[in-house]
Design a protein around this motif. Structure first.
Motif, mmCIF file in Angstrom:
data_model
loop_
_atom_site.group_PDB
_atom_site.id
_atom_site.type_symbol
_atom_site.label_atom_id
_atom_site.label_comp_id
_atom_site.label_asym_id
_atom_site.label_seq_id
_atom_site.Cartn_x
_atom_site.Cartn_y
_atom_site.Cartn_z
ATOM 1 N N VAL A 144 0.797 -1.064 0.060
ATOM 2 C CA VAL A 144 -0.157 0.126 -0.004
ATOM 3 C C VAL A 144 0.958 1.320 -0.020
ATOM 4 C CG1 VAL A 144 -1.803 -1.298 1.290
ATOM 5 C CG2 VAL A 144 -0.037 0.177 2.462
ATOM 6 N N SER A 145 0.404 2.326 -0.331
ATOM 7 C CA SER A 145 1.064 3.478 -0.009
ATOM 8 C C SER A 145 1.032 3.917 1.248
ATOM 9 C CB SER A 145 0.209 4.642 -0.830
ATOM 10 O OG SER A 145 -1.054 5.043 -0.039
ATOM 11 N N TYR A 146 2.055 4.885 1.597
ATOM 12 C CA TYR A 146 2.340 5.556 2.932
ATOM 13 C C TYR A 146 0.930 6.094 3.557
ATOM 14 C CZ TYR A 146 4.103 8.616 6.537
ATOM 15 O OH TYR A 146 4.328 9.210 7.729
ATOM 16 N N GLU A 147 0.301 6.924 2.385
ATOM 17 C CA GLU A 147 -0.993 7.651 3.087
ATOM 18 C C GLU A 147 -1.945 6.423 3.158
ATOM 19 O OE1 GLU A 147 0.794 8.261 0.051
ATOM 20 O OE2 GLU A 147 1.373 10.293 0.660
ATOM 21 N N GLU A 148 -1.725 5.296 2.871
ATOM 22 C CA GLU A 148 -2.863 4.230 3.303
ATOM 23 C C GLU A 148 -2.432 3.444 4.172
ATOM 24 O OE1 GLU A 148 -4.901 2.862 -0.976
ATOM 25 O OE2 GLU A 148 -2.766 2.170 -0.730
ATOM 26 N N LEU A 149 -1.229 3.322 4.697
ATOM 27 C CA LEU A 149 -0.526 2.927 6.024
ATOM 28 C C LEU A 149 -1.345 3.255 7.321
ATOM 29 C CD1 LEU A 149 1.801 0.681 6.700
ATOM 30 C CD2 LEU A 149 3.121 3.001 7.341
ATOM 31 N N SER A 150 -1.698 2.261 8.073
ATOM 32 C CA SER A 150 -2.061 2.449 9.473
ATOM 33 C C SER A 150 -1.368 1.712 10.473
ATOM 34 C CB SER A 150 -3.615 2.260 9.432
ATOM 35 O OG SER A 150 -3.840 0.946 9.428
ATOM 36 N N THR A 151 -1.401 2.377 11.548
ATOM 37 C CA THR A 151 -0.723 1.665 12.870
ATOM 38 C C THR A 151 -1.548 0.223 13.160
ATOM 39 O OG1 THR A 151 -2.033 2.987 14.169
ATOM 40 C CG2 THR A 151 0.117 3.669 13.825
ATOM 41 N N ILE A 198 -2.404 -3.275 19.424
ATOM 42 C CA ILE A 198 -2.205 -1.938 18.896
ATOM 43 C C ILE A 198 -1.590 -1.205 19.911
ATOM 44 C CG2 ILE A 198 -4.415 -1.069 19.737
ATOM 45 C CD1 ILE A 198 -2.719 0.043 16.398
ATOM 46 N N GLY A 199 -1.632 -1.322 20.954
ATOM 47 C CA GLY A 199 -1.076 -0.850 22.263
ATOM 48 C C GLY A 199 0.412 -0.977 22.138
ATOM 49 N N SER A 200 0.876 -2.184 21.520
ATOM 50 C CA SER A 200 2.256 -2.391 21.511
ATOM 51 C C SER A 200 2.858 -1.332 20.638
ATOM 52 C CB SER A 200 2.523 -3.852 21.063
ATOM 53 O OG SER A 200 2.100 -4.714 22.237
ATOM 54 N N VAL A 201 2.229 -1.202 19.299
ATOM 55 C CA VAL A 201 2.927 -0.121 18.417
ATOM 56 C C VAL A 201 2.867 1.405 18.901
ATOM 57 C CG1 VAL A 201 2.443 0.922 16.372
ATOM 58 C CG2 VAL A 201 1.715 -1.392 16.588
ATOM 59 N N TYR A 202 2.133 1.704 19.805
ATOM 60 C CA TYR A 202 2.071 3.044 20.436
ATOM 61 C C TYR A 202 2.933 3.183 21.745
ATOM 62 C CZ TYR A 202 -1.980 4.526 17.292
ATOM 63 O OH TYR A 202 -2.513 4.838 16.406
ATOM 64 N N LYS A 208 2.316 7.127 12.653
ATOM 65 C CA LYS A 208 2.969 6.109 11.646
ATOM 66 C C LYS A 208 3.958 6.921 11.199
ATOM 67 C CE LYS A 208 0.358 7.756 7.642
ATOM 68 N NZ LYS A 208 -0.589 7.621 6.642
ATOM 69 N N ARG A 209 4.314 8.158 11.095
ATOM 70 C CA ARG A 209 5.570 8.953 10.709
ATOM 71 C C ARG A 209 6.610 8.600 11.441
ATOM 72 N NH1 ARG A 209 6.592 14.529 8.713
ATOM 73 N NH2 ARG A 209 8.929 14.984 9.396
ATOM 74 N N ALA A 210 6.473 8.241 12.828
ATOM 75 C CA ALA A 210 7.504 8.046 13.711
ATOM 76 C C ALA A 210 8.134 6.586 13.321
ATOM 77 C CB ALA A 210 7.130 8.088 15.265
ATOM 78 N N MET A 211 7.002 5.623 13.155
ATOM 79 C CA MET A 211 7.303 4.396 12.751
ATOM 80 C C MET A 211 8.303 4.344 11.441
ATOM 81 S SD MET A 211 4.688 1.064 12.654
ATOM 82 C CE MET A 211 3.219 2.414 11.607
ATOM 83 N N ALA A 212 7.650 5.122 10.506
ATOM 84 C CA ALA A 212 8.437 5.038 9.220
ATOM 85 C C ALA A 212 9.942 5.636 9.354
ATOM 86 C CB ALA A 212 7.569 6.017 8.104
ATOM 87 N N GLU A 213 10.059 6.684 10.161
ATOM 88 C CA GLU A 213 11.310 7.231 10.328
ATOM 89 C C GLU A 213 12.242 6.243 10.905
ATOM 90 O OE1 GLU A 213 10.798 10.609 13.066
ATOM 91 O OE2 GLU A 213 10.431 12.053 11.189
#
Length: 223
Positions: free
Chosen positions: A40-47, A58-62, A68-73
């Motif tokens: 998918v695109s970056y815009e479509e990516l979700s946590t 989902i709490g493990s991701v946060y 998602k920007r921090a995750m992509a970085e």
């Protein structure tokens, strides 16, 4: 946090993994992020999608990332770490194979090193999950300020290749080398993007010309 070779700082996580299980979970989250970016695109990516793919709440991701920007970085910086490790391994093998030849000591100098830099980029571009979209900096939506990942790459490469580049420069010469590496990285980035637009595997003729251009340009500073 500092990159594994002491180079580029990694963006701080909300919480640094302490236990092995926590570090493995962080790795799964970034792996899942990379896999989804191939789909998918970056815009479509979700946590939430990343959490489902990684098999974690989902709490493990946060716990690690605010968004998602921090995750992509973090993924981009992990890519840069992996890129540096691949280059280091290749050059170590080259140096070992050259130890029996006094004239070849050092593994072929900076020209060979720059070929390795290009070759390992191509290998990641062709095979590393999510790399085609993220590379060393996350895709920037129009509403966000642009980053300068090539500055990070250029500085990382100068540090990584220091023994191949020689020493003893004064401050002015070091600054000239810094600018030269930045221009070389920016130029290679543009040309290799063209190579992959022309051929999904990277047009061989454009790749070969890119290597020749880098050698000719850097020779003005390094020879």
């Amino acid at each position: 946090m500092i990159g594994q070779d002491g180079g580029v700082p990694i963006p701080p996580l909300r919480r640094n993994p302490v236990q092995r299980r926590s570090a493995e979970r962080l790795g799964r989250i970034l792996d899942a992020c990379a896999e989804l970016l191939d789909e998918v695109s970056y815009e479509e990516l979700s946590t939430r999608a990343v959490a489902e793919r990684a098999g974690v709440p989902i709490g493990s991701v946060y716990r690690f990332f605010s968004n998602k920007r921090a995750m992509a970085e973090a993924l981009a910086h992990r890519n840069l770490d992996e890129y540096a490790e691949r280059i280091t391994r290749r050059l170590a093998v080259s140096a070992t194979s050259a130890t029996s030849d006094v004239a070849g000591a050092g593994g072929g100098g900076w020209r060979e090193a720059m070929d390795v830099v290009v070759d390992e980029y191509l290998a990641m571009k062709r095979g590393a999950p999510g790399f085609a979209l993220i590379e060393f900096g996350h895709p920037v939506p129009a509403t966000e300020p642009p980053e300068q990942p090539n500055h990070l790459v250029a500085d990382r490469l100068r540090t990584l290749l220091a023994d191949r580049l020689g020493g003893g420069r004064d401050e002015a010469a070091e600054e000239r080398l810094r600018v030269a590496f930045l221009l070389a990285v920016e130029t290679a980035d543009a040309l290799l993007r063209l190579a992959f637009r022309m051929d999904p595997e990277g047009d061989p003729a454009i790749v070969a010309e890119t290597k020749e251009l880098l050698r000719a340009y850097l020779a003005r500073v390094l020879d």
